[in-house]
Design a protein around this motif. Structure first.
Motif, PDB file in Angstrom:
ATOM      1  N   UNK B   6      40.301 -73.939  -1.906  1.00 46.60           N
ATOM      2  CA  UNK B   6      39.377 -73.672  -2.993  1.00 46.60           C
ATOM      3  C   UNK B   6      39.487 -74.904  -4.791  1.00 46.60           C
ATOM      4  N   UNK B   9      36.438 -76.306  -6.651  1.00 45.58           N
ATOM      5  CA  UNK B   9      36.093 -75.597  -7.741  1.00 45.58           C
ATOM      6  C   UNK B   9      36.052 -75.177  -9.237  1.00 45.58           C
ATOM      7  N   UNK B 184      32.425 -61.471  -3.491  1.00 43.16           N
ATOM      8  CA  UNK B 184      31.264 -61.931  -3.637  1.00 43.16           C
ATOM      9  C   UNK B 184      31.082 -63.106  -4.548  1.00 43.16           C
ATOM     10  N   UNK B 186      32.842 -66.178  -3.571  1.00 46.15           N
ATOM     11  CA  UNK B 186      32.921 -66.697  -2.222  1.00 46.15           C
ATOM     12  C   UNK B 186      31.522 -66.605  -1.044  1.00 46.15           C
ATOM     13  N   UNK B 187      30.589 -65.747  -1.207  1.00 44.11           N
ATOM     14  CA  UNK B 187      29.784 -65.792  -0.295  1.00 44.11           C
ATOM     15  C   UNK B 187      28.377 -65.763  -0.611  1.00 44.11           C
ATOM     16  N   UNK B 188      28.358 -65.749  -2.679  1.00 46.36           N
ATOM     17  CA  UNK B 188      27.633 -66.111  -3.101  1.00 46.36           C
ATOM     18  C   UNK B 188      27.656 -68.449  -3.426  1.00 46.36           C
ATOM     19  N   UNK B 190      28.680 -69.937  -0.853  1.00 46.24           N
ATOM     20  CA  UNK B 190      28.938 -70.063   0.697  1.00 46.24           C
ATOM     21  C   UNK B 190      27.626 -70.345   0.600  1.00 46.24           C
ATOM     22  N   UNK B 191      26.028 -69.685  -0.033  1.00 51.41           N
ATOM     23  CA  UNK B 191      25.067 -69.368   0.508  1.00 51.41           C
ATOM     24  C   UNK B 191      24.722 -70.401  -0.542  1.00 51.41           C
ATOM     25  N   UNK B 193      26.201 -73.147  -0.601  1.00 59.38           N
ATOM     26  CA  UNK B 193      26.722 -74.558  -0.228  1.00 59.38           C
ATOM     27  C   UNK B 193      25.623 -75.047   0.648  1.00 59.38           C
ATOM     28  N   UNK B 194      24.609 -73.665   1.124  1.00 61.21           N
ATOM     29  CA  UNK B 194      23.725 -73.387   2.168  1.00 61.21           C
ATOM     30  C   UNK B 194      22.279 -74.193   1.581  1.00 61.21           C
ATOM     31  N   UNK B 195      22.071 -73.522   1.104  1.00 65.49           N
ATOM     32  CA  UNK B 195      20.445 -73.483   0.457  1.00 65.49           C
ATOM     33  C   UNK B 195      20.521 -74.239  -1.428  1.00 65.49           C
ATOM     34  N   UNK B 197      20.811 -72.556  -3.900  1.00 71.46           N
ATOM     35  CA  UNK B 197      20.017 -72.041  -4.349  1.00 71.46           C
ATOM     36  C   UNK B 197      21.703 -70.646  -5.796  1.00 71.46           C
ATOM     37  N   UNK B 198      21.863 -71.419  -6.373  1.00 72.46           N
ATOM     38  CA  UNK B 198      23.147 -69.821  -7.711  1.00 72.46           C
ATOM     39  C   UNK B 198      22.255 -68.568  -7.762  1.00 72.46           C
ATOM     40  N   UNK B 199      22.946 -67.426  -8.512  1.00 72.69           N
ATOM     41  CA  UNK B 199      22.317 -66.606  -8.357  1.00 72.69           C
ATOM     42  C   UNK B 199      23.452 -65.366  -9.182  1.00 72.69           C
TER      43      UNK B 199
END
Lengths: 434, 510
Positions: B6, B9, B184, B186-188, B190-191, B193-195, B197-199
């Motif tokens: 990681x 990060x 949660x 690490x999955x966010x 990845x999301x 990285x693709x889009x 968008x944070x959350x």
């Protein structure tokens, strides 16, 4: 039937092959709930895990295991005999298109079949293989058996639990140890997936269930590391007043959990209860005027030498009774629900000892929309499940489908995705491969 | 193998107690940069909770703090000061992830809620993990992991049938929540990285814990059965339980030098009358009556376990050691060697041996045969009462008593090894010492990493439970409070010496 339209999830682009038994089922469930396409690969006839109870309406049936239901949501299901040569070839074809493979066989089993990480890496250099075992892939205990109570005890979770007149006790029912290992394995899978972005390569994640337990303790390894002390189950000689105070209290219809906090925290957390008791005429001057800040603070040697151990023990015992007697009466005059409502209103750090029925009735969980209603058309019913493990503003996780039936997606996966012909599938069925 | 997975990060943690700290610790072990925002006005209560290094209290000496905060940097800010908030926001603006586990709503009230933080870092991923979630009628109800263990049903299903529920060990949800939290995050990532968008992730510790009850929840929903406690029994195995084993000899090293120490010792031993005797009241007197004193001391120590004795003495800063090898070991101990000439009583005293237990589980007939062989095929095992799983379960109490008569003759290590070598599941109920110093498998995996702490020196903390074949995970020491103030403000935020001094004078940096 075509693949269901999937809502974009955090892990939507990824495919996971799940070869686990009860030691690892929750890992795939969570990746599935996060949006990954998880395929549970079962042996022909269905996994042995389907025989674990409880069962729907107590009917022992591999299609009615509630244990199976709980930990296989958001997965598709196929059957495949990986001990047969054709089965191994098919698994390799599936691995080509997979990002993550999760397994929980005994160390060395898959290597023996030519399906270990070294073999799968050749088929797909990008694949991440997650192995979930009690002690890890190598080391002196790698071959040891570990049903839950063994893993639990060897992870340090049991030695100090339970009343002294019995042996130490585990948490009842299904294996807790395996769940810790499974969720931590999902973490390991995600770490490897993250790393793959820079290296382009997959790797082998070797998860030890025992390690996942031994890393999560309180005052256990810390006591040994910082003080060379073994924390006993109960310390009858303890001069610490708080160690002797009651934690579980009976009330009208069950139990509540409350303890008098010591020192600084006590000054903040204990008075709200006394004020609440007072508002119902159940406090007394002793409680109202109690010096919480000094409560439970270890005495200095000088203070200690002012009285004999017997005098001190006697004094603390009397004080303890004076604190606990009216408090116990107060709790006994209320139900768990009344106490929970009152605790919220008066900001008292008191909680009911919930059972599953009370959890299902929780106003808090209902208000947050925690529960998920999952359709089981073949049982002609809808069942309430624990829902998303976290709320998320962009891509909330959740159950995308109920657990698969035995071989439910064989056709979908083998015919439509691997492009096998109906005849091919038929002959594999006859050979007992699928 | 050198690069950690990681790396790159950046994480900012507003964490306390266990659940939040363990979350950022895992991220740190995997190579993320973790800055923990702490304070002196509002110290993480974990820093002021024992066990402390060598029994001496202090914010940098807490065992569990040092365990759960390994690998991070610490900056001490006063978040009641707007300038403290400003610095926190600057750190967030250069971060990928924010983790917090304060009570529901606290971050928002401080002006550090998700909406505030996304203004300074639009694609930030923020995870909140309070007791019961940020929304709902109980969102801000106060409590700790201990209370939550009761709320989430684990008290109710732990213990013996027909008896009061027993608390599981420690704040149980704190062991569960960090796993879900890291997953949660690490999955966010990845999301994102693709889009791009944070959350915001609003995780409820209560809900996480319920996931560990899932089959029992479904059983209640479908069959209206309310799960209760069943001790250590299992429908699938018999024997299935925990058996008492023989314990090894144990010693305690005790050394009493001054009359003040002798008074404390007398106080602790006051149930025995001899300690009040005049011939023991001076060092000379105690030395003159050495052999009698040692015998009397041992009578007292023999009634107590080494753990009890060390606990008692340590509370008064009396030197005390748990020993495995008696006098030999004590002779190697620098502090004791130094006191040898000036102290009496002084020496290794044998103690009551401690509870030692081994779990044994027999699931199949084949395992039952192996089990019987290991215990030497005694007559009782041939009795029809014990020939099938069902009959063994019916006669469980008697069987457990008979097994206990065998296990008590062997050490827990011997029971485990003999059983496992014969293919029968068995495991020691491990203590902190077993986990850290005796368990051959954990040693092999190197779970506990040796770290170097600026205040307490060498100590050990648990690394990741998974090993990665191609990348490294590794811890560093936990920070002292505010250890990285200067580095963070100057090197990471580019402030000048003057600016930093000003912030310290104003009290924004503590």
């Amino acid at each position: 039937m075509t693949t269901k339209e999937r809502i974009e999830g955090m892990l939507s682009p990824y495919r996971v092959l799940d070869l686990t038994d009860e030691k690892g089922l929750m890992c795939g469930k969570l990746l599935g709930d996060l949006g990954a396409d998880v395929i549970k690969v079962e042996r022909p006839g269905g996994d042995a895990t389907r025989n674990i109870g409880p069962f729907y309406h107590d009917e022992v049936d591999p299609e009615k295991s509630l244990f199976w239901f709980a930990f296989n949501t958001s997965k598709r299901g196929i059957t495949l005999d990986i001990e047969k040569a054709e089965g191994r070839e098919i698994l390799k074809r599936l691995v080509k298109g997979a990002d993550i493979v999760i397994e929980s066989f005994a160390p060395g089993y898959l290597d023996g079949l030519g399906l270990g990480y070294a073999d799968l890496e050749k088929v797909n250099p990008g694949v991440i293989m997650v192995s979930i075992t009690p002690f890890g892939q190598s080391g002196p205990y790698r071959g040891y058996k570990a049903p839950d109570i063994v893993a639990w005890g060897m992870g340090g979770q049991m030695y100090s639990v339970g009343p002294p007149e019995h042996p130490p006790v585990q948490i009842s029912h299904h294996a807790q140890a395996y769940l810790h290992g499974s969720v931590e394995a999902a973490v390991g899978a995600m770490v490897a997936l993250f790393e793959k972005q820079s290296s382009g390569k997959g790797q082998h994640v070797d998860l030890s269930i025992q390690s996942s337990l031994a890393q999560a303790t309180y005052m256990l390894t810390a006591s040994w590391d910082h003080g060379q002390t073994i924390r006993p189950r109960q310390d009858p000689e303890s001069t610490r007043e708080v160690a002797r105070m009651q934690r579980v209290w009976p009330c009208k219809d069950g139990f509540v959990m409350w303890f008098f906090f010591p020192g600084e925290a006590g000054k903040r957390r204990n008075p709200p209860l006394i004020e609440w008791m007072d508002s119902e005429g159940m406090a007394n001057d002793f409680l109202r005027e109690f010096d919480w800040e000094a409560f439970g603070v270890p005495p200095t040697p000088e203070e200690l030498l002012e009285e004999t151990p017997d005098e001190r023990r006697q004094r603390l015992q009397t004080r303890r009774e004076a604190l606990e007697e009216p408090t116990g009466k107060f709790f006994m005059s209320h139900t768990m629900a009344e106490l929970m409502d009152g605790a919220v209103k008066h900001r008292v750090t008191l909680y009911p000892l919930n059972n599953t029925a009370a959890i299902l009735e929780s106003a808090q969980l209902a208000a947050r929309g925690f529960w998920a209603e999952v359709e089981h058309p073949e049982l002609d019913t809808t069942i309430t499940y624990p829902g998303a493990f976290t709320w998320a503003s962009e891509t909330p996780p959740g159950i995308s489908r109920r657990a698969p039936l035995i071989g439910e997606h064989n056709e979908e996966v083998y015919q439509q995705e691997l492009g096998m012909s109906a005849e091919e599938i038929q002959s594999l069925k006859q050979a007992g491969v699928i | 193998m050198e690069k950690k997975p990681l790396e790159g990060i950046k994480v900012v943690g507003f964490t306390w107690y266990v659940a939040g700290p363990q979350t950022t610790k895992t991220l740190a072990a995997c190579g993320a940069e973790v800055i923990s925002i702490e304070g002196r006005t509002r110290v993480d209560p974990q820093r002021t909770t024992g066990p402390y290094k060598d029994g001496e209290s202090g914010v940098d000496r807490s065992g569990d703090f040092n365990q759960y905060n390994a690998g991070k940097m610490s900056i001490a800010l006063n978040l009641a000061d707007p300038k403290g908030i400003e610095i926190a926001k600057k750190l967030v603006s250069r971060a990928d992830v924010v983790v917090e586990n304060y009570a529901g709503g606290v971050m928002k009230r401080m002006g550090l809620g998700y909406e505030d933080l996304r203004k300074v870092k639009p694609d930030i991923i923020m995870l909140s993990a309070c007791m019961q979630g940020q929304t709902g009628p109980h969102a801000d109800h106060p409590g700790t992991g201990y209370q939550l263990t009761a709320l989430s049903g684990f008290y109710y299903i732990t213990g013996w049938p027909g008896e009061e529920p027993s608390p599981p060990d420690g704040p149980y949800p704190d062991y569960i929540v960090p796993r879900f939290s890291v997953l949660a995050i690490l999955a966010a990532l990845d999301y994102r990285r693709r889009t791009g968008k944070g959350q915001y992730l609003d995780l409820s510790q209560y809900e996480n814990a319920i996931h560990f009850l899932s089959p029992l929840i479904l059983d209640n929903v479908v069959n209206q059965r309310v799960a209760t406690r069943v001790g250590n029994s299992s429908p699938y195995a018999a024997p299935h339980g925990v058996y008492r084993c023989r314990s090894e000899n144990r010693w305690c090293g005790i050394s009493v030098a001054t009359d003040e120490e002798w008074k404390i010792m007398c106080w602790l031993m006051s149930e025995t009358e001899w300690v009040q005797e005049e011939r023991f009241s001076t060092l000379e007197g105690r030395k003159a009556n050495k052999s009698e004193l040692d015998m009397l001391m041992e009578e007292w120590t023999m009634e107590r376990s080494p753990g009890e004795i060390t606990n008692m003495l340590r509370r008064f800063n009396m030197p005390v050691r748990r020993l495995e090898r008696g006098e030999v070991e004590l002779a190697e101990d620098a502090e004791f060697a130094e006191r040898a000439a000036v102290a009496m009583p002084h020496g290794a005293y044998s103690c009551k041996s401690e509870d030692r237990w081994c779990a044994i589980v027999v699931q199949t007939d084949e395992e039952w045969q192996s089990f019987c062989r290991v215990i030497g095929n005694p007559e009782w095992t041939k009795d029809a009462k014990f020939s099938t799983l069902k009959s063994r379960q019916e006669n469980e109490e008697e069987m457990d008593r008979l097994i206990g008569e065998w296990t008590i003759n062997f050490s827990a290590e011997e029971v485990m090894t003999r059983m496992q070598e014969a293919g029968v599941a068995a495991g020691i109920l491990e203590t902190g010492q077993d986990l850290m110093d005796k368990d051959a498998q954990l040693k092999y995996r190197g779970l506990f990493e040796e770290l170097d702490h600026p205040e307490i020196g060498k100590y050990r903390a648990a690394g990741t439970a998974f090993k990665l074949s191609k990348s490294l995970t590794q811890l560093k020491s936990a920070p002292t409070l505010g250890e990285h103030n200067e580095y963070i403000l100057k090197e990471l935020l580019g402030m000048s010496d003057e600016e930093v001094v000003q912030l310290v004078i104003e009290g924004a940096v503590e």
